[in-house]
Design a protein around this motif. Sequence first.
Motif, PDB file in Angstrom:
ATOM      1  N   PRO A  48     -31.724 -38.976  16.050  1.00 60.58           N
ATOM      2  CA  PRO A  48     -32.886 -38.086  16.189  1.00 60.58           C
ATOM      3  C   PRO A  48     -33.270 -37.483  14.860  1.00 60.58           C
ATOM      4  O   PRO A  48     -32.457 -37.355  13.958  1.00 60.58           O
ATOM      5  N   SER A  49     -34.553 -37.131  14.737  1.00 60.49           N
ATOM      6  CA  SER A  49     -34.999 -36.474  13.515  1.00 60.49           C
ATOM      7  C   SER A  49     -34.498 -35.048  13.519  1.00 60.49           C
ATOM      8  O   SER A  49     -34.061 -34.517  14.531  1.00 60.49           O
ATOM      9  N   ASP A  50     -34.596 -34.390  12.356  1.00 57.92           N
ATOM     10  CA  ASP A  50     -34.136 -33.014  12.231  1.00 57.92           C
ATOM     11  C   ASP A  50     -35.253 -32.023  12.529  1.00 57.92           C
ATOM     12  O   ASP A  50     -35.097 -30.829  12.341  1.00 57.92           O
ATOM     13  N   ASN A  51     -36.416 -32.540  12.983  1.00 53.20           N
ATOM     14  CA  ASN A  51     -37.526 -31.649  13.280  1.00 53.20           C
ATOM     15  C   ASN A  51     -37.182 -30.795  14.499  1.00 53.20           C
ATOM     16  O   ASN A  51     -36.482 -31.238  15.412  1.00 53.20           O
ATOM     17  N   SER A  52     -37.690 -29.625  14.543  1.00 55.69           N
ATOM     18  CA  SER A  52     -37.363 -28.708  15.629  1.00 55.69           C
ATOM     19  C   SER A  52     -38.335 -28.827  16.796  1.00 55.69           C
ATOM     20  O   SER A  52     -38.217 -28.117  17.775  1.00 55.69           O
ATOM     21  N   GLY A  53     -39.310 -29.727  16.702  1.00 59.31           N
ATOM     22  CA  GLY A  53     -40.314 -29.844  17.745  1.00 59.31           C
ATOM     23  C   GLY A  53     -39.791 -30.527  18.981  1.00 59.31           C
ATOM     24  O   GLY A  53     -38.672 -30.987  19.063  1.00 59.31           O
ATOM     25  N   GLY A  54     -40.641 -30.664  19.982  1.00 58.16           N
ATOM     26  CA  GLY A  54     -40.259 -31.315  21.214  1.00 58.16           C
ATOM     27  C   GLY A  54     -40.956 -30.629  22.366  1.00 58.16           C
ATOM     28  O   GLY A  54     -41.500 -29.541  22.237  1.00 58.16           O
ATOM     29  N   ASP A 262     -28.649 -31.543   0.250  1.00 58.29           N
ATOM     30  CA  ASP A 262     -29.326 -31.469   1.547  1.00 58.29           C
ATOM     31  C   ASP A 262     -28.994 -30.113   2.178  1.00 58.29           C
ATOM     32  O   ASP A 262     -27.838 -29.834   2.510  1.00 58.29           O
ATOM     33  N   ASN A 263     -30.013 -29.280   2.336  1.00 52.47           N
ATOM     34  CA  ASN A 263     -29.795 -27.956   2.934  1.00 52.47           C
ATOM     35  C   ASN A 263     -30.448 -27.842   4.312  1.00 52.47           C
ATOM     36  O   ASN A 263     -30.760 -26.744   4.769  1.00 52.47           O
ATOM     37  N   SER A 264     -30.668 -28.983   4.977  1.00 53.40           N
ATOM     38  CA  SER A 264     -31.275 -28.965   6.314  1.00 53.40           C
ATOM     39  C   SER A 264     -30.246 -28.534   7.352  1.00 53.40           C
ATOM     40  O   SER A 264     -29.047 -28.452   7.069  1.00 53.40           O
ATOM     41  N   GLY A 265     -30.725 -28.290   8.562  1.00 51.41           N
ATOM     42  CA  GLY A 265     -29.836 -27.830   9.625  1.00 51.41           C
ATOM     43  C   GLY A 265     -28.745 -28.806   9.988  1.00 51.41           C
ATOM     44  O   GLY A 265     -27.643 -28.406  10.389  1.00 51.41           O
ATOM     45  N   THR A 295     -30.901 -28.529  -7.258  1.00 53.06           N
ATOM     46  CA  THR A 295     -32.089 -28.364  -6.421  1.00 53.06           C
ATOM     47  C   THR A 295     -31.736 -28.843  -5.025  1.00 53.06           C
ATOM     48  O   THR A 295     -30.604 -29.258  -4.769  1.00 53.06           O
ATOM     49  N   THR A 296     -32.678 -28.782  -4.094  1.00 51.77           N
ATOM     50  CA  THR A 296     -32.415 -29.170  -2.707  1.00 51.77           C
ATOM     51  C   THR A 296     -33.344 -30.300  -2.281  1.00 51.77           C
ATOM     52  O   THR A 296     -34.322 -30.612  -2.962  1.00 51.77           O
ATOM     53  N   THR A 297     -33.043 -30.885  -1.119  1.00 51.05           N
ATOM     54  CA  THR A 297     -33.872 -31.971  -0.590  1.00 51.05           C
ATOM     55  C   THR A 297     -35.138 -31.466   0.086  1.00 51.05           C
ATOM     56  O   THR A 297     -35.957 -32.268   0.531  1.00 51.05           O
ATOM     57  N   ASP A 298     -35.312 -30.154   0.177  1.00 51.03           N
ATOM     58  CA  ASP A 298     -36.522 -29.585   0.781  1.00 51.03           C
ATOM     59  C   ASP A 298     -37.723 -29.935  -0.106  1.00 51.03           C
ATOM     60  O   ASP A 298     -37.728 -29.636  -1.296  1.00 51.03           O
ATOM     61  N   PRO A 299     -38.774 -30.553   0.466  1.00 50.66           N
ATOM     62  CA  PRO A 299     -39.901 -30.985  -0.369  1.00 50.66           C
ATOM     63  C   PRO A 299     -40.965 -29.925  -0.611  1.00 50.66           C
ATOM     64  O   PRO A 299     -41.898 -30.171  -1.382  1.00 50.66           O
ATOM     65  N   ALA A 300     -40.852 -28.736   0.002  1.00 49.85           N
ATOM     66  CA  ALA A 300     -41.997 -27.829  -0.041  1.00 49.85           C
ATOM     67  C   ALA A 300     -41.684 -26.373  -0.342  1.00 49.85           C
ATOM     68  O   ALA A 300     -42.553 -25.664  -0.855  1.00 49.85           O
ATOM     69  N   GLU A 342     -29.148 -21.167   3.077  1.00 48.92           N
ATOM     70  CA  GLU A 342     -30.428 -21.211   3.757  1.00 48.92           C
ATOM     71  C   GLU A 342     -30.538 -22.501   4.586  1.00 48.92           C
ATOM     72  O   GLU A 342     -29.760 -23.427   4.416  1.00 48.92           O
ATOM     73  N   THR A 343     -31.496 -22.521   5.498  1.00 49.06           N
ATOM     74  CA  THR A 343     -31.774 -23.726   6.273  1.00 49.06           C
ATOM     75  C   THR A 343     -33.111 -24.285   5.809  1.00 49.06           C
ATOM     76  O   THR A 343     -34.161 -23.690   6.065  1.00 49.06           O
ATOM     77  N   GLY A 344     -33.064 -25.410   5.115  1.00 47.54           N
ATOM     78  CA  GLY A 344     -34.267 -26.001   4.561  1.00 47.54           C
ATOM     79  C   GLY A 344     -34.934 -26.968   5.516  1.00 47.54           C
ATOM     80  O   GLY A 344     -34.528 -27.125   6.672  1.00 47.54           O
ATOM     81  N   SER A 345     -35.934 -27.649   5.028  1.00 51.77           N
ATOM     82  CA  SER A 345     -36.729 -28.573   5.840  1.00 51.77           C
ATOM     83  C   SER A 345     -35.889 -29.730   6.363  1.00 51.77           C
ATOM     84  O   SER A 345     -34.989 -30.228   5.680  1.00 51.77           O
ATOM     85  N   GLY A 346     -36.213 -30.171   7.579  1.00 53.46           N
ATOM     86  CA  GLY A 346     -35.576 -31.351   8.148  1.00 53.46           C
ATOM     87  C   GLY A 346     -36.149 -32.643   7.608  1.00 53.46           C
ATOM     88  O   GLY A 346     -35.663 -33.719   7.939  1.00 53.46           O
ATOM     89  N   SER A 347     -37.186 -32.550   6.779  1.00 56.70           N
ATOM     90  CA  SER A 347     -37.753 -33.742   6.136  1.00 56.70           C
ATOM     91  C   SER A 347     -37.089 -33.904   4.765  1.00 56.70           C
ATOM     92  O   SER A 347     -37.663 -33.578   3.732  1.00 56.70           O
TER      93      SER A 347
END
Length: 528
Positions: A48-54, A262-265, A295-300, A342-347
């Motif tokens: 599954p993707s790391d996006n929080s949607g659904g 990678d600082n994603s969830g 740096t982190t993998t967060d793109p934004a 911190e919790t960064g982007s799942g992208s």
Amino acid sequence: MRNLGLMTVLLAGLMLTGCLSDNGSTEVPSTGLNNEDFSVITDPNPPPSDNSGGVVTPPGTEIEGFDLNKGAVLTASTSLQLDFFPPFAAAYTSISEDEKCSSTAWRDYDDAAVYSSVKKNQLVPISVRYRDDDGRLSPCYVRSIYIDQIGPNIVFAKYPTAPVEEGADVEIIFNVTDDGAGVDAVECKFAGISKACGAGQNKVIIPKMAAGDYTLSVAAKDKLGFSSSGSISFKVTSLYKNMVHNVKVNEYNKVDILFVIDNSGSMEYEQKSMASRVRNFLDVVKGLDWQIAVTTTDPANKTYGDGRLVTMKGLTNTYILNSGMADATSRTVLSNTLQRTETGSGSEQGIYAAYRAVERSVAGTNANFIRNDAQLAVVLISDEDESANGVKNDPSNFVKYIQTQFNGQKAMSFHSVITRPGDEACLKGEGYSYGHRFAAMAEMTGGVIGDVCASDYSAQVQGIAEGVRNTLKSITLSCAPIVDVSHEVVVKKDGVIYTGSRQVQGLNVVFDQMLPAGNYEVNYSCLK
């Protein structure tokens, strides 16, 4: 280049085999070039993707508080229909676009209202509270709905990053997902021929390629009718080109090291012990003139994303460690900085982040990090793969940028601690998805491919640190050299053949010993 008419005839005979598989690939026997089958293996249940949607569970049959879009859990419109069911005779209503009824704006009560959301392409919470004329407040009622106005997400995970030699097989892996409405239909088109693909992970296997330029394009539609598309192009050739690479070597022993974390969830497990996992890195690079930034993998994110350097924990307004600092201080600060809270982007976009970090250094934003007379080493730690397909997410484009920006004078290595492709134990454990592109990035630059699921990184950190040292003994070429009985890599120092022992690792010619200072010329051949 082959005649286009001939290529069309050859490709017209392609047949597509669609099947479901949980492992391996399909090998299609072939006696010629592009005149047999290409297959697509579709796995509808990729990691599954790391996006929080659904989508959310619809409210029960007994409505309490209010109804949102007649109980629907998905919509394509930002205009939401609210039907109110207060627990008492309400005089006023407040509507908030959150889960806390935070709005202080009250409107006269009516049985229904249309609310325009400012959010889209995500799960949107709506909360409602009532008040009567005596000031009595109701509980805070919450409903959620997914507003989806974009087509499915198409990400190419594995594809040729350099020209392919004629007669070789090509494997392409791409994922089609949609966190909102879900994927309704997918079509892939190769050389103008449409074939059915599927939602989830698709593996395209094309055997025994003939020379030519090829494009695999993917179009997808979700269940609300929104569409998206993506494509990947590559070249197949049997022709070589002769190359000459000139570089001036000094004896400064300088290396700039960029950690991309990678600082994603999904990295919560690995992050808990990140400090101890990398504790021995500085011991191995001791004696070099090094600089280290993170740096982190967060793109934004505007604080720690898009290639921005993060502050070194425990130091004031410090973004770069260097070999002149006290060993104990550097070791503690680096370990604590790599362990992100911190919790960064799942992208996750590690290649993009490294690209942007160098761009920012050249522009002066990441001031003083990239030194012109130093080599470059990137160390990435992530449990997922590159999550986008832009120009700056591509391994070959990153290498080309370094070559162009520094006139071919900077050697580079990229080391990836990832969910290694094929490591099912890691994938089923703490690994989130195979790091195909991060592995390709490491292979292209002679880097180390480590295991993100390992409980102790000390052994592979030792290997990565040795790889960083090897960067100082390397010359990075602009294309991968061919080494066979007909082609060799010839190195000259100050016009004289240099016989020092060496090996070719991707784009890097790595020497066993440090190169003496001088002007070097490398003659080699590459595929066009």
